[in-house]
Design an enzyme around this catalytic site. Structure first.
Site, PDB file in Angstrom:
ATOM      1  N   ASP A   1       1.877 -17.503  82.772  1.00 17.29           N
ATOM      2  CA  ASP A   1       1.313 -16.976  83.281  1.00 17.29           C
ATOM      3  C   ASP A   1       1.019 -15.768  83.438  1.00 17.29           C
ATOM      4  O   ASP A   1       1.934 -14.664  82.517  1.00 17.29           O
ATOM      5  CB  ASP A   1       2.910 -16.696  84.130  1.00 17.29           C
ATOM      6  CG  ASP A   1       2.242 -17.019  86.038  1.00 17.29           C
ATOM      7  OD1 ASP A   1       1.075 -16.597  86.677  1.00 17.29           O
ATOM      8  OD2 ASP A   1       3.277 -17.767  86.457  1.00 17.29           O
TER       9      ASP A   1
ATOM     10  N   ASN B   1      -3.688 -25.058  92.447  1.00 15.90           N
ATOM     11  CA  ASN B   1      -4.583 -24.072  91.755  1.00 15.90           C
ATOM     12  C   ASN B   1      -5.989 -24.764  92.324  1.00 15.90           C
ATOM     13  O   ASN B   1      -6.482 -24.093  92.372  1.00 15.90           O
ATOM     14  CB  ASN B   1      -4.518 -24.047  90.154  1.00 15.90           C
ATOM     15  CG  ASN B   1      -3.219 -23.315  89.507  1.00 15.90           C
ATOM     16  OD1 ASN B   1      -3.253 -23.431  88.555  1.00 15.90           O
ATOM     17  ND2 ASN B   1      -3.138 -22.697  90.175  1.00 15.90           N
TER      18      ASN B   1
HETATM   19  C1  FPP Z   1      -2.205 -19.352  85.251  1.00 17.61           C
HETATM   20  O1  FPP Z   1      -2.072 -17.290  85.000  1.00 17.61           O
HETATM   21  C2  FPP Z   1      -2.769 -19.767  84.422  1.00 17.61           C
HETATM   22  C3  FPP Z   1      -3.518 -20.773  85.107  1.00 17.61           C
HETATM   23  C4  FPP Z   1      -3.826 -20.850  86.176  1.00 17.61           C
HETATM   24  C5  FPP Z   1      -4.451 -20.732  84.439  1.00 17.61           C
HETATM   25  C6  FPP Z   1      -4.164 -21.470  82.575  1.00 17.61           C
HETATM   26  C7  FPP Z   1      -5.600 -22.005  81.654  1.00 17.61           C
HETATM   27  C8  FPP Z   1      -5.977 -21.144  81.200  1.00 17.61           C
HETATM   28  C9  FPP Z   1      -4.058 -19.898  79.862  1.00 17.61           C
HETATM   29  C10 FPP Z   1      -6.454 -21.687  80.037  1.00 17.61           C
HETATM   30  C11 FPP Z   1      -7.208 -23.095  79.744  1.00 17.61           C
HETATM   31  C12 FPP Z   1      -5.918 -23.914  79.308  1.00 17.61           C
HETATM   32  C13 FPP Z   1      -5.906 -24.134  78.326  1.00 17.61           C
HETATM   33  C14 FPP Z   1      -5.283 -25.440  78.193  1.00 17.61           C
HETATM   34  C15 FPP Z   1      -7.442 -24.417  76.807  1.00 17.61           C
HETATM   35  P1  FPP Z   1      -2.190 -16.170  86.475  1.00 17.61           P
HETATM   36  O2  FPP Z   1      -4.276 -16.831  86.518  1.00 17.61           O
HETATM   37  O3  FPP Z   1      -2.384 -16.759  87.973  1.00 17.61           O
HETATM   38  O4  FPP Z   1      -2.651 -15.058  86.183  1.00 17.61           O
HETATM   39  P2  FPP Z   1      -1.941 -14.056  87.676  1.00 17.61           P
HETATM   40  O5  FPP Z   1      -0.472 -14.477  88.150  1.00 17.61           O
HETATM   41  O6  FPP Z   1      -1.476 -12.664  86.693  1.00 17.61           O
HETATM   42  O7  FPP Z   1      -3.121 -14.141  88.453  1.00 17.61           O
END
Ligand code: FPP
Length: 226
Positions: free
Chosen positions: A2, A50
């Protein structure tokens, strides 16, 4: 993982830039596991929830996944890391499935290090899918309802041979479980840090492990006398 969105927002960048930076933390976490001898790493990369995100963010994440897999495939082999996916793979775009399936198959011979990507994953969905599998066994006569127990129930989860996690790390200060490994986390230790995922690199990983090493794990029992 996150905090990618917040990392980007702080820098007035589009959210996908946060995910790109977050993918660098993914490779850092894989390397840290090898360095510290951690055999199983499960990353919550995309949840069933998501799919409700904006279309361009979803397609950006899917492209990032493909690019990541192609870029680091060699490193997985060099370190003998087995890649697996838990979740509804069938929901993923065809090109993502093809790219992942190739590496899943090619790394299936490795046993020491395991990288599990939770994709289109939901803890409740996983438990319901286990119930469906068990119901079929009961209907076919292979299993009696009174013989269902925690062990044979868990055999019907997505990756039944993976041990329950010892440590659950949550970045960006969120205090929620967010539908992650609901069954498997029963006795996991939780480590919550304010650090955003894109900034979660080896030093932060080490801090989490250090704190974990000082936890007293009793699994519901009374602490034994020293
Ligand atoms: C949550 O942060 C993150 C995700 C939904 C995506 C995670 C993906 C990656 C780290 C990159 C791709 C993965 C791999 C395995 C290469 P958020 O977007 O909810 O952040 P926020 O809470 O700050 O809005």
């Amino acid at each position: 993982m996150d905090g990618n969105g917040r990392w980007a927002k702080k820098r007035m960048l589009p959210r996908i830039k946060g995910h790109e930076q977050g993918s660098q933390s993914v490779i850092s976490a894989i390397r840290s596991c090898k360095k510290f001898g951690i055999k199983y790493l499960t990353l919550y990369a995309f949840s069933v929830e998501n799919w409700a995100r904006p279309k361009d963010e979803i397609s950006g994440l899917m492209n990032l996944l493909i690019r990541f897999i192609k870029k680091y495939e060699k490193e997985l082999h060099a370190n003998k890391v087995r890649l697996r996916v838990l979740g509804r793979m069938e929901d993923m775009p065809e090109d993502v499935q093809v790219a992942l399936n190739k590496v899943i198959e090619d790394t299936s011979c490795y046993t020491e290090y395991n990288l599990n990507l939770a994709l289109s994953y939901g803890g409740r969905t996983e438990i319901v899918s286990a119930c469906t599998k068990i119901s079929r066994k009961v209907l076919s006569g292979a299993l009696k309802p009174e013989d269902i127990n925690e062990n044979n129930f868990a055999d019907n989860l997505y990756l039944p041979d993976i041990p329950d996690p010892d440590l659950m790390i949550r970045t960006s200060g969120e205090m929620r479980i967010s539908n992650f490994l609901l069954w498997q986390l029963s006795y996991a230790e939780f480590y919550i840090t304010d650090v955003l995922w894109p900034d979660f690199r080896e030093k932060e990983f080490y801090k989490a492990l250090l704190e974990y090493s000082n936890r007293d794990r009793r699994f519901g029992k009374v602490q034994s006398e020293q």
